[in-house]
Motif scaffolding. Structure first.
Motif: not given
Length: 105
Positions: A23-27
């Motif tokens: 569930f990582n975000g976008l950097q």
């Protein structure tokens, strides 16, 4: 390179979150295109994206342990953020989004 339209950015954020396995975000970082940052600002203003920054939220911005209180100004200060910022979809942006079966439970 990401398409800088709001719809394309939102899709990229959703894909990153659902396909990362964590569930990582976008950097977004200092090298991100200005049009992309503008699209992100619009989505933050529309309450569709949240911004996490390691300097102020949590040591690892790829972990979102609580809702972010960052604002559009976090994207203005992107050049000052050592690791950039990470954007995540808000709960309201996720309403009606089908979660992949492998992530349920």
């Amino acid at each position: 390179m990401l398409d800088a339209t709001p719809d394309a950015l939102m899709k990229a954020v959703m894909d990153r979150q659902h396909k990362s396995g964590d569930f990582n975000g976008l950097q977004l970082h200092t090298g991100s295109e200005p049009d992309l940052i503008d699209a992100a600002k619009g989505l933050v203003a529309d309450r569709k994206l949240e911004v996490m920054a390691s300097e102020v939220d949590y040591p690892n911005p790829h972990i979102r342990p609580w809702p972010s209180r960052r604002t559009i100004e976090s994207l203005d200060g992107l050049a000052d953020a050592a690791d950039g910022v990470v954007v995540y979809p808000t709960p309201s942006a996720l309403k009606g989004v089908r979660v992949p079966a492998r992530l349920k439970g």
